[in-house]
Design a protein around this motif. Structure first.
Motif, PDB file in Angstrom:
ATOM      1  N   GLN A 120      -4.965 -10.744 -20.982  1.00 42.44           N
ATOM      2  CA  GLN A 120      -3.653 -10.147 -21.246  1.00 42.44           C
ATOM      3  C   GLN A 120      -3.031 -10.752 -22.490  1.00 42.44           C
ATOM      4  O   GLN A 120      -2.461 -10.058 -23.327  1.00 42.44           O
ATOM      5  CB  GLN A 120      -2.740 -10.333 -20.037  1.00 42.44           C
ATOM      6  CG  GLN A 120      -3.042  -9.300 -18.960  1.00 42.44           C
ATOM      7  CD  GLN A 120      -2.489  -9.674 -17.624  1.00 42.44           C
ATOM      8  OE1 GLN A 120      -2.042 -10.798 -17.419  1.00 42.44           O
ATOM      9  NE2 GLN A 120      -2.545  -8.750 -16.677  1.00 42.44           N
ATOM     10  N   ASP A 159      -8.587 -14.989 -12.078  1.00 38.84           N
ATOM     11  CA  ASP A 159      -7.202 -15.161 -12.507  1.00 38.84           C
ATOM     12  C   ASP A 159      -7.058 -15.640 -13.943  1.00 38.84           C
ATOM     13  O   ASP A 159      -6.352 -15.023 -14.742  1.00 38.84           O
ATOM     14  CB  ASP A 159      -6.547 -16.186 -11.581  1.00 38.84           C
ATOM     15  CG  ASP A 159      -5.257 -15.654 -11.045  1.00 38.84           C
ATOM     16  OD1 ASP A 159      -5.176 -14.427 -10.891  1.00 38.84           O
ATOM     17  OD2 ASP A 159      -4.348 -16.460 -10.805  1.00 38.84           O
ATOM     18  N   ARG A 199      -5.558 -13.521 -17.082  1.00 40.57           N
ATOM     19  CA  ARG A 199      -4.357 -13.919 -17.822  1.00 40.57           C
ATOM     20  C   ARG A 199      -4.678 -14.097 -19.299  1.00 40.57           C
ATOM     21  O   ARG A 199      -3.911 -13.704 -20.176  1.00 40.57           O
ATOM     22  CB  ARG A 199      -3.767 -15.200 -17.231  1.00 40.57           C
ATOM     23  CG  ARG A 199      -2.378 -14.929 -16.650  1.00 40.57           C
ATOM     24  CD  ARG A 199      -1.823 -16.158 -15.999  1.00 40.57           C
ATOM     25  NE  ARG A 199      -2.589 -16.506 -14.822  1.00 40.57           N
ATOM     26  CZ  ARG A 199      -2.947 -17.746 -14.496  1.00 40.57           C
ATOM     27  NH1 ARG A 199      -2.616 -18.747 -15.256  1.00 40.57           N
ATOM     28  NH2 ARG A 199      -3.631 -17.980 -13.410  1.00 40.57           N
TER      29      ARG A 199
END
Lengths: 128, 505
Positions: free
Chosen positions: B478, B471, B475
């Protein structure tokens, strides 16, 4: 005048690439030298080449005059020449070492790296 | 003092190794002191890069103008989240390599200048990640080139000299092309600062010089990062170097090329413009397929791994071939995963050599009985490289393939899946030959020292952490992908509105 330079850049590049296609290590090295000369000349031309005054700030002024040449391409080329010189010097030493160690300057005879773990050879030369 | 360090944080990842290189060179002949200097330097550089990353994450981009010259006239350093993370991971790898080197480095290699050259390499790598000036990037590439040549030929064996010549000639061509591309770009735009280029280039009229310049950047960085028709220097030189050097090269060098390519084609040139994307797709597919097929026939562990670097580079290239925000994020994730896993596999190859005395898979074997822990440690990065869930490689491949399907590039996704299958073949070959089968001749096994296992275990733990908790990194990727493509942020770093108005007048 740019056209003359453009032709000389292309001629130098042709000579450089022709030399690099050789199997002789020294010729390849000369090819690299000529190719990097062509690159330097290319920067010179693309930086805008005119018959103007050298880029020196006159005593009574704070900035370059209107007619002065652009000093940046010259600085770039100087840097590139210095770096290129160091690399070519190293490469020449490497070729000399290769001639001493492997006993040949032809790329056909230099396959020691290729032999390591190759399926076509039972056992490669010892390394490390 | 704290303020001073915070203010100059972007300089330290370059300044510390530079100072360490000078010290290590001055201390040549005194191996103990050199070792202390290098170890201290890599720890400090890693700490500095962590601080840089935390500052970038909390306060946004960091920049520094040198010598009081304002951009675009002076040379600048700049760090967004992508480059700060690259610096951090590069220095983590350097730290692992130096721990690994504690017992693996031979006195002869130290005398040949390992310590100053290694620090010099880190100067080049960190400088390339942090610079904001395209000509300065060229200089850092040359710093990397000259130090890598010294590092490859540490032992001066026949194979190393042979590998170094191939490495030298092909990389010299690449830097000459890079220089020509810079010259043409300067001719068309009159500036070398990347932020300024991002501002000027969209308004510059398209010309043949600009297109040729973009293509030359593509080919130059393509040679550096090992694209399909231009990768031949990589598998004929990486495996000859000593294993510490190979591991660092495998982790970092091609990724610097990829980093530069991503910078040039997101910040300077518009990837959606013209024929760049189909060209990238061609390169990506070719790189993936030929890399993995090249690995299939080899018997030297290091050569198998070298060919796999190439096929993995193809996966990263998918990011630019599809070029959606999703694909760029996937590529960033893939780069992080790949640096960790690939360097780890080379470290394990070093451990295999340590235990059996050979890199040739035909001659080793039986390690599963001798050191079951090493076998387990090999399984983690090997399965991760092949993309088996739940390891980091699965998420990386998942993101890339998902992005390809969504970006109307289904055939690229198909190639990627097929290549993943062949990767398992190569990894199971190493597994069967080195660990599973009985050795053809009796081998005198040697114990693997703890300094060799520490970096391997560290990198395995990171792989597992990414695998089970992807996760945070997803993130982050991104965010890095958004930052990377955000031209306005780069422009605003050095130029405010009044500056631009002045220039336009």
């Amino acid at each position: 005048m740019s056209l003359i330079y453009a032709f000389s850049v292309s001629a130098l590049m042709g000579v450089g690439i022709y030399l690099m296609l050789s199997r002789h290590l020294m010729r390849m090295l000369f090819g690299v030298v000529i190719l990097s000369t062509a690159a330097n000349l290319l920067i010179f031309v693309s930086g805008g080449l005119q018959a103007v005054a050298p880029p020196i700030i006159q005593g009574d002024m704070n900035i370059l005059g209107e007619t002065a040449a652009n000093p940046l391409p010259q600085a770039l080329i100087l840097t590139a020449i210095v770096i290129g010189f160091a690399l070519v010097a190293f490469a020449a030493a490497l070729v000399l070492k290769a001639y001493g160690t492997i006993g040949s300057v032809f790329t056909d005879d230099q396959n020691d790296a290729e032999r390591l773990g190759s399926p076509f050879y039972e056992e490669g030369p010892r390394n490390g | 003092m704290v303020d001073f360090i915070r203010e100059t944080i972007i300089l330290w990842p370059v300044a510390i190794p530079l100072a360490a290189a000078a010290f290590a060179a001055a201390l040549s002949g005194r191996h103990g002191l050199q070792r202390v200097v290098t170890l201290g330097a890599v720890i400090m550089t890693f700490a500095a890069s962590l601080l840089l990353l935390s500052i970038v994450l909390s306060e946004g981009m960091v920049a520094k103008e040198f010598g009081g010259w304002r951009a675009p006239f002076g040379i600048v350093f700049m760090a967004d989240s992508f480059s700060a993370a690259m610096v951090t991971i590069a220095n983590l790898l350097a730290l692992c390599a130096i721990i690994f080197a504690q017992t693996e480095l031979r006195p002869r290699q130290i005398e040949a200048g390992f310590h100053p050259l290694f620090q010099g390499l880190m100067v080049g790598v960190n400088g390339a990640f942090l610079t904001g000036d395209i000509f300065n990037l060229y200089v850092w590439f040359e710093v990397m080139l000259i130090t890598t040549l010294g590092l490859i030929t540490l032992d001066r064996t026949r194979a190393q000299i042979d590998g170094a010549i191939k490495y030298a000639i092909l990389n010299l061509i690449s830097t000459i092309l890079f220089l020509m591309a810079i010259g043409l770009l300067y001719g068309a735009t009159g500036t070398l600062n990347m932020s300024d280029l991002a501002r000027v280039l969209p308004e510059t009229q398209a010309s043949a010089a600009l297109t040729i310049s973009a293509m030359m950047f593509l080919v130059a960085f393509g040679i550096k990062s090992g694209f399909f028709p231009m990768f031949f220097w990589l598998p004929s030189s990486y495996h000859t170097a000593s294993i510490i050097v190979s591991a660092v090269f495998a982790g970092l060098l091609t990724k610097v090329g990829i980093y530069a390519l991503f910078r040039v084609f997101t910040l300077l040139f518009d990837i959606d413009d013209g024929a760049y994307k189909p060209l990238m797709a061609f390169f990506a597919a070719g790189t993936m397929i030929f890399g993995v097929f090249g690995a299939a026939v080899q018997w030297d562990v290091r050569r198998i791994l070298s060919f796999h670097i190439i096929s993995q580079i193809g996966y990263i290239m998918l990011g630019l071939a599809v070029a959606t925000p999703l694909a760029l994020a996937g590529a960033v994730f893939y780069i992080f995963h790949h640096i960790i896993v690939k360097a780890n596999l080379f470290f394990i190859a070093g451990a295999i050599w340590r235990a059996t005395g050979t890199f040739d898979l035909r001659q080793c074997g039986g390690l599963i009985k001798q050191s079951p822990y090493l076998t387990l440690l090999f399984a983690i990065p090997a399965l991760s490289l092949a993309g088996i869930p739940p390891l980091s490689g699965f998420w990386a491949k998942f993101m890339m393939i998902d992005a390809s399907f969504r970006g109307d590039a289904g055939w690229l996704a198909a190639v990627a899946l097929f290549v993943g299958l062949l990767t398992i073949f190569s990894m199971s070959k190493i597994w069967l030959e080195a660990f599973w089968k009985n050795p053809p001749r009796p081998i005198h096994y040697r114990p693997v020292p703890v300094t060799v296992t520490v970096p391997i275990v560290t990198l395995c733990i990171i792989t597992l952490t990414i695998g089970f908790a992807p996760d945070a990194l997803v993130r982050f990727s991104q965010r890095a992908a958004t930052d990377m493509a955000d031209r306005q942020a780069f422009i605003a770093l050095f130029f405010d509105d009044t500056d631009i108005a002045e220039v336009n007048q």
